[in-house]
Design an enzyme around this catalytic site. Structure first.
Site, PDB file in Angstrom:
ATOM      1  N   TYR A  32       7.810  -2.380   6.744  1.00  0.00           N
ATOM      2  CA  TYR A  32       6.412  -1.961   6.824  1.00  0.00           C
ATOM      3  C   TYR A  32       6.104  -1.455   8.244  1.00  0.00           C
ATOM      4  CZ  TYR A  32       1.398  -2.067   7.319  1.00  0.00           C
ATOM      5  OH  TYR A  32       0.108  -1.713   7.611  1.00  0.00           O
ATOM      6  N   LYS A  85      -9.771   3.424   2.040  1.00  0.00           N
ATOM      7  CA  LYS A  85     -10.470   2.140   2.025  1.00  0.00           C
ATOM      8  C   LYS A  85     -11.984   2.296   1.892  1.00  0.00           C
ATOM      9  CE  LYS A  85      -6.541   0.205   2.460  1.00  0.00           C
ATOM     10  NZ  LYS A  85      -5.923  -0.679   1.485  1.00  0.00           N
ATOM     11  N   TYR A  92       1.963   5.027   5.439  1.00  0.00           N
ATOM     12  CA  TYR A  92       1.614   5.036   4.016  1.00  0.00           C
ATOM     13  C   TYR A  92       1.893   6.401   3.358  1.00  0.00           C
ATOM     14  CZ  TYR A  92      -0.876   0.720   5.131  1.00  0.00           C
ATOM     15  OH  TYR A  92      -1.196  -0.543   5.546  1.00  0.00           O
TER      16      TYR A  92
HETATM   17  C1  LIG Z   1      -3.517   5.334   4.702  1.00  0.00           C
HETATM   18  C2  LIG Z   1      -3.316   4.277   3.670  1.00  0.00           C
HETATM   19  N1  LIG Z   1      -2.751   4.618   2.516  1.00  0.00           N
HETATM   20  C3  LIG Z   1      -2.510   3.720   1.544  1.00  0.00           C
HETATM   21  C4  LIG Z   1      -2.845   2.391   1.715  1.00  0.00           C
HETATM   22  C5  LIG Z   1      -2.490   1.431   0.635  1.00  0.00           C
HETATM   23  O1  LIG Z   1      -3.574   1.046  -0.130  1.00  0.00           O
HETATM   24  P1  LIG Z   1      -3.543  -0.370  -0.844  1.00  0.00           P
HETATM   25  O2  LIG Z   1      -3.581  -1.394   0.256  1.00  0.00           O
HETATM   26  O3  LIG Z   1      -4.772  -0.362  -1.669  1.00  0.00           O
HETATM   27  O4  LIG Z   1      -2.289  -0.472  -1.619  1.00  0.00           O
HETATM   28  C6  LIG Z   1      -3.449   1.985   2.909  1.00  0.00           C
HETATM   29  C7  LIG Z   1      -3.770   0.564   3.127  1.00  0.00           C
HETATM   30  O5  LIG Z   1      -4.091   0.128   4.191  1.00  0.00           O
HETATM   31  C8  LIG Z   1      -3.698   2.945   3.905  1.00  0.00           C
HETATM   32  O6  LIG Z   1      -4.248   2.618   5.086  1.00  0.00           O
END
Ligand SMILES: Cc1ncc(COP(=O)(O)O)c(C=O)c1O
Length: 340
Positions: free
Chosen positions: A271, A56, A297
């Protein structure tokens, strides 16, 4: 290929410096061996710098510059309680001398971990947490607007960042990240055939898609859905179109011709809920490379990579660029659920 195809399109877009760049690219030799073939290159965007690092911050370099340009002094954003995005936003706001309010949900779920993981870090950097319960009918947008009203009433100038920082402007950070990674890939022996990333709100994958076009690459972007519901596909395409427009590119090809897939089937129970494949992926990468993925994630994105190799979607002689998007604090929020 056009190796500077993103940076030369940036024009005068305002940007603040938040990340330690370039982040390293590592050739994951033991992991590649374990998978029986594809060369996995890991882009260490878990090491972007502030807070505990993560994807981010690259978006926030553009979003917070825009907030400054508009004369705003108070950043508002939202996320699940253990949101990495919220935490990185809070840390970045603190580093730029801005106030920050986080609209967070899941106040009572076992994964919330008040006082643990990102919630603890949010508190340490001085962000105000305003918990909402979507079951009460308060949407995140309503929650953020309510906070914005309150800040305006007190004489502050709020700037609202949508969930995940996923706007065309935020995605510019990931088009640029790809340019950085591709230079590093070339230095390690070749361009990637596939680029794999976790996809939560779509902005990171969108930036990568635009980067592929701007750099004139042949690689396919595989965005692993970690959300499991909602409008991830149109959201990703919307961000990509907006981002392409900001870079002065023709945004129209994004609907059909774009070399990307939203990879489904790896979200597990939902999620933020652990899946067996995610835990196995976290352990495999920790035990082959000494690297920590996160349970929401990057662990699920790696489970996707492993699954796609097993299914033959990723060839054993291919080169795969895996974008490690961070999320380490989430491991500490889950603690006992992850321990063997
Ligand atoms: C560790 C991590 N990876 C991937 C993502 C996913 O990114 P995006 O929200 O741009 O799809 C996030 C989103 O919060 C994240 O915190």
């Amino acid at each position: 290929m056009d190796p500077l195809g993103v940076s030369r399109r940036l024009g005068g877009l305002p940007r603040v410096s938040l990340c330690h760049l370039p982040t390293p690219l590592v050739v994951a030799e033991r992991l590649s061996q374990d998978l029986g073939g594809p060369t996995v290159l890991i882009k260490r965007d878990d090491l972007t710098g502030l807070a505990a690092g993560g994807n981010k911050l690259r978006k926030l370099e553009f979003l917070l510059a825009d907030a400054r340009r508009q004369g705003c002094d108070h950043i508002i954003t939202c996320g699940a309680a253990q949101s990495n995005h919220a935490c990185q936003t809070a840390a970045a706001a603190a580093a730029l001398g801005m106030a920050c309010t986080l609209v967070l949900w899941e106040p009572t779920s076992p994964n919330t971990g008040v006082g643990r993981g990102n919630v603890l870090l949010d508190d340490l950097v001085g962000a105000k947490a305003a918990f909402i319960d979507p079951a009460d009918g308060v949407s995140r947008e309503d929650g953020m607007e309510r906070e914005a009203e309150r800040i305006r009433a007190g004489g502050g100038r709020p700037y609202v960042i949508p969930v995940g920082g996923s706007t065309g402007l935020g995605s510019v950070g990931y088009a640029l990240a790809l340019e950085e990674a591709i230079l590093q890939c070339e230095a390690t022996g070749g361009l990637p055939d596939k680029i794999i990333v976790a996809c939560g709100s779509g902005g990171t994958a969108a930036g990568l898609l635009v980067g592929v076009a701007a750099l004139e690459l042949k690689a396919e972007v595989l965005a692993v859905d970690v959300d499991g519901e909602g409008s991830l596909r149109p959201d990703t395409l919307r961000c990509a179109r907006e981002c392409a427009e900001l870079l002065g590119m023709d945004p129209s090809p994004w609907e059909e011709d774009c070399p990307w897939e939203l990879v489904e089937g790896y979200v597990g129970p939902g999620y933020g809920a652990l899946s067996e494949a995610c835990v196995e992926a976290i352990r495999l990468v920790a035990q082959t490379e000494g690297l920590f993925l996160d349970p929401v994630y990057s662990g699920k994105a790696m489970a996707g990579l492993i699954g796609l190799v097993e299914e033959g979607w990723i060839g054993r002689s291919e080169r795969v660029l895996f974008v490690h998007t961070g999320g380490l604090p989430g491991l500490f929020a889950l603690g006992p659920q992850l321990a063997s």
